[in-house]
Write an enzyme that holds these catalytic residues in place. Structure first.
Site, PDB file in Angstrom:
ATOM      1  N   ASP A 143      60.523  21.339  27.136  1.00 23.82           N
ATOM      2  CA  ASP A 143      59.471  21.471  26.132  1.00 23.82           C
ATOM      3  C   ASP A 143      59.710  22.649  25.197  1.00 23.82           C
ATOM      4  O   ASP A 143      60.668  23.394  25.324  1.00 23.82           O
ATOM      5  CB  ASP A 143      58.075  21.543  26.777  1.00 23.82           C
ATOM      6  CG  ASP A 143      57.929  22.796  27.637  1.00 23.82           C
ATOM      7  OD1 ASP A 143      58.875  23.604  27.674  1.00 23.82           O
ATOM      8  OD2 ASP A 143      56.877  22.936  28.262  1.00 23.82           O
ATOM      9  N   GLU A 184      32.066  44.430  23.466  1.00 19.79           N
ATOM     10  CA  GLU A 184      33.051  45.303  22.804  1.00 19.79           C
ATOM     11  C   GLU A 184      34.262  45.597  23.694  1.00 19.79           C
ATOM     12  O   GLU A 184      35.204  46.215  23.256  1.00 19.79           O
ATOM     13  CB  GLU A 184      32.393  46.635  22.420  1.00 19.79           C
ATOM     14  CG  GLU A 184      31.287  46.509  21.401  1.00 19.79           C
ATOM     15  CD  GLU A 184      31.777  46.023  20.054  1.00 19.79           C
ATOM     16  OE1 GLU A 184      32.688  46.654  19.496  1.00 19.79           O
ATOM     17  OE2 GLU A 184      31.244  45.008  19.576  1.00 19.79           O
ATOM     18  N   ARG A 235      51.274  24.909  34.507  1.00 21.72           N
ATOM     19  CA  ARG A 235      52.218  23.838  34.156  1.00 21.72           C
ATOM     20  C   ARG A 235      53.666  24.189  34.491  1.00 21.72           C
ATOM     21  O   ARG A 235      54.525  23.325  34.492  1.00 21.72           O
ATOM     22  CB  ARG A 235      52.038  23.371  32.709  1.00 21.72           C
ATOM     23  CG  ARG A 235      52.461  24.335  31.653  1.00 21.72           C
ATOM     24  CD  ARG A 235      52.083  23.821  30.289  1.00 21.72           C
ATOM     25  NE  ARG A 235      52.737  22.551  29.957  1.00 21.72           N
ATOM     26  CZ  ARG A 235      54.008  22.419  29.668  1.00 21.72           C
ATOM     27  NH1 ARG A 235      54.800  23.475  29.678  1.00 21.72           N
ATOM     28  NH2 ARG A 235      54.528  21.251  29.364  1.00 21.72           N
ATOM     29  N   PRO A 238      43.071  42.225  23.242  1.00 20.17           N
ATOM     30  CA  PRO A 238      43.964  42.242  22.061  1.00 20.17           C
ATOM     31  C   PRO A 238      44.911  43.444  22.084  1.00 20.17           C
ATOM     32  O   PRO A 238      45.887  43.475  21.358  1.00 20.17           O
ATOM     33  CB  PRO A 238      43.004  42.335  20.871  1.00 20.17           C
ATOM     34  CG  PRO A 238      41.643  42.115  21.409  1.00 20.17           C
ATOM     35  CD  PRO A 238      41.666  42.380  22.880  1.00 20.17           C
TER      36      PRO A 238
END
Ligand code: ADE
Length: 380
Positions: free
Chosen positions: A168, A115, A153, A88
């Site tokens: 897309d 953690e 992709r 994160p």
């Protein structure tokens, strides 16, 4: 062929993902290779311990050494590889990041768990810390799958139709248009008629408009980085209003840059001092702003949206807001470059003003035009 090496203490999480659907097919047809390295295979001792308590208090973190050894093992086959650590704290994954990762031959994704991981491993081995969103997951395995899926992709042959990758969501920085399939009527809701019409031009226009409307309402922040031109159904025009001193060379430069960004014409209001000897097929001359704007109206069959460029501080809207307004109105666009005094005099002809950075006469008009066109019609 693209290689992914995933280092994880939980390789079984990947089973369904790697054997099903598009990714499963890409692996079996040899377009991509995904190697799973079990972190425990690189751990010491009879318990093959991969984690330990955090110094200073807290939960468990993955130890640096097993991760380091696993990266060495993954690298040993290909030599040079990019090491990604999902976290994160990382750079946010975006379509641009995905496209640049698609250029790499070998990606090693080291999944954290608990953690996190010993920071010394990140410092020594990781090239890119990547976040898939502002929330905390229990480990890097789901982000690893997200990265593998999005990067794969992009590779030729992985998704059936190249156009579906090209067209897309996010390809041009816009959200996708809605999709429908059979039946034509489902629980009282009909498929939009235009999609049943067989008129490909009309379908394309409808889809572009839907994509534009959705982006304006749901994600206006995306507009700052997207080229809006493919989503406009009318042309845009660069209008030079009362620039009597402009040299032919400058005018040629303005024509070149305007043409390159997709302008239909450069309208010159008030005559040039010198006779035109060069072929400037982009240029159309008018004696008044009114006649120039009504010419646009006639040729486009819609009244143009007329935007004046001003250097007056707070005299107009920011270019980001202008981009949104232009897209929302979807009218022929006239970008008018002229001195601030004239703008004030002719205010009734303008729908809005766009604020330019104050630079006085320090930069040539052709540069000013380039900056404005790149802000409105460039993509980044
Ligand atoms: N690991 C835990 N949460 C994550 C996130 N949001 N993105 C990437 N890796 C993570």
């Amino acid at each position: 062929m693209k290689r992914f090496s995933v280092i994880t203490a939980f390789p079984e999480i990947f089973n369904g993902f790697l054997s099903s659907s598009i990714i499963g097919r890409a692996i079996s047809s040899g377009l991509i290779e995904v190697e799973l390295l079990n972190l425990r295979d690189f751990a010491e001792g009879k318990h093959r311990q991969v984690d330990d308590y955090t110094y200073g208090g807290g939960g468990m973190v993955l130890m640096a050494e097993p991760l380091y050894k696993a990266v060495q093992a993954a690298c040993s086959i290909s030599g040079r590889a990019m090491v990604i650590f999902p976290s994160p704290q990382g750079v946010m994954l975006s379509q641009e990041v995905v496209e640049s990762l698609a250029q790499e031959d070998h990606l090693i994704i080291a999944c954290g768990h608990y953690e996190g991981v010993d920071e010394r491993f990140v410092e020594s081995c990781v090239d890119l810390e990547l976040s898939i969103g502002d929330y905390v997951l229990t480990g890097g395995e789901l982000p690893a799958m997200v990265i593998i899926d999005a990067v794969s992709r992009q590779l030729p042959g992985v998704v059936g139709k190249a156009e579906s990758v090209a067209e897309d969501s996010f390809f041009r920085g816009f959200l996708d248009h809605p999709h429908y399939t059979r039946p034509v009527e489902w629980r009282g809701k009909r498929v939009p008629e235009v999609l049943l019409s067989g008129d490909h031009g009309a379908v394309l226009d409808w889809r572009r408009r839907q994509a534009a409307d959705r982006t304006i309402v749901r994600r206006p922040d995306l507009l700052s980085r997207a080229n809006i031109l493919p989503y406009l159904s009318c042309g845009f025009y660069v209008t030079l209003f009362s620039a009597p001193d402009i040299s032919l060379e400058e005018l040629e430069r303005i024509c070149t840059v305007s043409g390159a960004y997709g302008a239909k014409k450069v309208l010159v209001v008030t005559p040039l001092q010198k006779p035109v000897t060069t072929d400037l097929s982009m240029v159309k001359r008018f004696s008044s702003l009114e006649s120039a704007m009504s010419w646009i109206g006639k040729s486009e069959k819609k009244v143009p949206y007329v935007v004046g460029m001003t250097e007056a501080p707070c005299g107009g809207v920011h270019w980001l807001e202008l981009k949104r307004r232009v897209l929302e109105r979807d009218l022929p666009l006239s970008l008018v470059f002229c001195a601030d005094e004239l703008l004030a005099k002719e205010a009734s002809h303008f729908d809005t003003m766009m604020c330019l950075d104050e630079r006085g006469d320090k930069i040539p008009l052709s540069c000013e035009v380039s900056v404005v066109l790149d802000r409105l019609f460039g993509s980044r």
